[in-house]
Design a protein around this motif. Structure first.
Motif, PDB file in Angstrom:
ATOM      1  N   LEU A 110       0.830  -1.209   0.000  1.00  0.00           N
ATOM      2  CA  LEU A 110       0.000   0.000   0.000  1.00  0.00           C
ATOM      3  C   LEU A 110       0.865   1.260   0.000  1.00  0.00           C
ATOM      4  N   ALA A 111       1.969   1.236   0.743  1.00  0.00           N
ATOM      5  CA  ALA A 111       2.879   2.389   0.743  1.00  0.00           C
ATOM      6  C   ALA A 111       3.471   2.589  -0.642  1.00  0.00           C
ATOM      7  N   ARG A 112       3.815   1.489  -1.291  1.00  0.00           N
ATOM      8  CA  ARG A 112       4.363   1.558  -2.659  1.00  0.00           C
ATOM      9  C   ARG A 112       3.327   2.170  -3.612  1.00  0.00           C
ATOM     10  N   ILE A 113       2.085   1.712  -3.509  1.00  0.00           N
ATOM     11  CA  ILE A 113       1.030   2.239  -4.376  1.00  0.00           C
ATOM     12  C   ILE A 113       0.767   3.713  -4.055  1.00  0.00           C
ATOM     13  N   GLY A 114       0.772   4.052  -2.766  1.00  0.00           N
ATOM     14  CA  GLY A 114       0.588   5.452  -2.369  1.00  0.00           C
ATOM     15  C   GLY A 114       1.667   6.348  -2.953  1.00  0.00           C
TER      16      GLY A 114
ATOM     17  N   ARG B  58       7.086  -2.474 -14.105  1.00  0.00           N
ATOM     18  CA  ARG B  58       8.541  -2.240 -14.103  1.00  0.00           C
ATOM     19  C   ARG B  58       9.139  -2.657 -12.761  1.00  0.00           C
ATOM     20  N   ASP B  59       8.493  -2.255 -11.664  1.00  0.00           N
ATOM     21  CA  ASP B  59       8.992  -2.613 -10.329  1.00  0.00           C
ATOM     22  C   ASP B  59       8.993  -4.126 -10.130  1.00  0.00           C
ATOM     23  N   ASP B  60       7.911  -4.787 -10.548  1.00  0.00           N
ATOM     24  CA  ASP B  60       7.823  -6.244 -10.392  1.00  0.00           C
ATOM     25  C   ASP B  60       8.870  -6.952 -11.236  1.00  0.00           C
TER      26      ASP B  60
ATOM     27  N   ALA C 170      11.776  -5.692 -12.193  1.00  0.00           N
ATOM     28  CA  ALA C 170      13.073  -5.442 -11.560  1.00  0.00           C
ATOM     29  C   ALA C 170      13.262  -6.338 -10.336  1.00  0.00           C
ATOM     30  N   MET C 171      12.209  -6.495  -9.535  1.00  0.00           N
ATOM     31  CA  MET C 171      12.306  -7.357  -8.351  1.00  0.00           C
ATOM     32  C   MET C 171      12.533  -8.812  -8.765  1.00  0.00           C
ATOM     33  N   GLN C 172      11.851  -9.266  -9.816  1.00  0.00           N
ATOM     34  CA  GLN C 172      12.015 -10.634 -10.297  1.00  0.00           C
ATOM     35  C   GLN C 172      13.432 -10.837 -10.826  1.00  0.00           C
ATOM     36  N   ASP C 173      13.952  -9.848 -11.554  1.00  0.00           N
ATOM     37  CA  ASP C 173      15.322  -9.928 -12.059  1.00  0.00           C
ATOM     38  C   ASP C 173      16.320 -10.015 -10.913  1.00  0.00           C
ATOM     39  N   ASP C 174      16.085  -9.226  -9.855  1.00  0.00           N
ATOM     40  CA  ASP C 174      16.977  -9.250  -8.694  1.00  0.00           C
ATOM     41  C   ASP C 174      16.951 -10.621  -8.012  1.00  0.00           C
ATOM     42  N   LYS C 175      15.793 -11.259  -7.985  1.00  0.00           N
ATOM     43  CA  LYS C 175      15.680 -12.585  -7.361  1.00  0.00           C
ATOM     44  C   LYS C 175      16.391 -13.644  -8.200  1.00  0.00           C
TER      45      LYS C 175
END
Length: 195
Positions: A113-117, A172-174, A176-181
C-alpha cells in the motif's frame, strides 16, 4: 441435503440472513472495486451458507454473513489473473476486525500500500486529483467534473492515464524485483559449474 434439512436451512436463511442483505450490499458497494460485482459476492455468500452441513454453531449470524462475504471477496481477488490497483487497496478496506492476519502478511500489505501510495503521489497533479477522487473517495465522473471544473471526458482521460501510469510503474517494479531474485540464483549456478 435431504428435504427436511433444506427446509430448515431455507428458514434459517430467511430469518437470519435475508434481513442482512441490504446492509451487506451497501457495505460491499463501498468497499469493492468496479471489477467485482456485488451481486456475485452476495450470491456466492448465500450458496456457501446454504451448503453448510450445520449452522447451529453460528451465534451471530450477521457477523458470520459479513465474514463469509469477506472470504468470498478475498477468494475472487486471489483467482483474478490481473489484480488491479483498486483490488490491492480493497484487501485492507474489506478486512473485518477479528480476522487472523500474520505479522508478515500485515507488513507485506502495508509495504504494498505504501508503494502504491508513492506511485499515486507521483502522478501529475490533475491526473492524481481525478484518480483519487474516483478510485479512493468514490466520486462519480460527473461529480469530479463539477468539482474540478472540467468535462467528464477529461476526467475519464485523467483516470485512464493514472491507471496506465500506475500499472506500467508496477510492472517495471515487479520485473526489476524478479530480475533481482533470479540474478543470485544464476550467479550461483555459474559458480557451481566452474568448480
Amino acid at each position: 441435503m435431504n428435504a427436511a434439512l433444506a427446509r430448515d436451512r431455507a428458514g434459517w436463511l430467511a430469518e437470519h440472513v435475508l434481513p442482512c442483505e441490504p446492509g451487506l450490499r451497501d457495505w460491499l458497494r463501498r468497499r469493492l472495486s468496479l471489477r467485482q460485482d456485488v451481486d456475485d459476492v452476495v450470491q456466492e455468500t448465500y450458496a456457501i451458507l446454504a451448503a453448510m452441513a450445520d449452522v447451529s454453531h453460528i451465534q451471530q449470524p450477521r457477523a458470520y454473513v459479513y465474514s463469509v462475504a469477506h472470504s468470498v471477496v478475498l477468494q475472487q481477488l486471489r483467482r483474478a489473473q490481473v489484480v488491479s490497483i483498486e483490488a490491492v487497496a480493497e484487501i485492507d478496506r474489506v478486512a473485518i476486525v477479528g480476522d487472523e492476519v500474520s505479522p508478515e502478511r500485515l507488513a507485506s500489505s502495508r509495504q504494498e500500500l505504501a508503494r502504491i501510495g508513492a506511485l499515486i503521489d507521483g502522478l501529475p497533479e490533475k491526473c492524481r486529483e481525478a484518480f483519487v477522487l474516483r478510485r479512493v473517495e468514490g466520486y462519480s465522473q460527473r461529480e469530479i467534473a463539477q468539482r474540478m471544473q472540467i468535462s467528464e471526458n477529461t476526467v475519464e482521460k485523467h483516470i485512464c492515464k493514472g491507471i496506465r501510469v500506475l500499472m506500467d510503474s508496477m510492472k517495471r517494479d515487479d520485473t526489476a524485483m524478479q530480475d533481482d531474485k533470479e540474478r543470485p540464483a544464476a550467479q550461483g549456478a555459474r559458480h557451481a559449474r566452474r568448480r
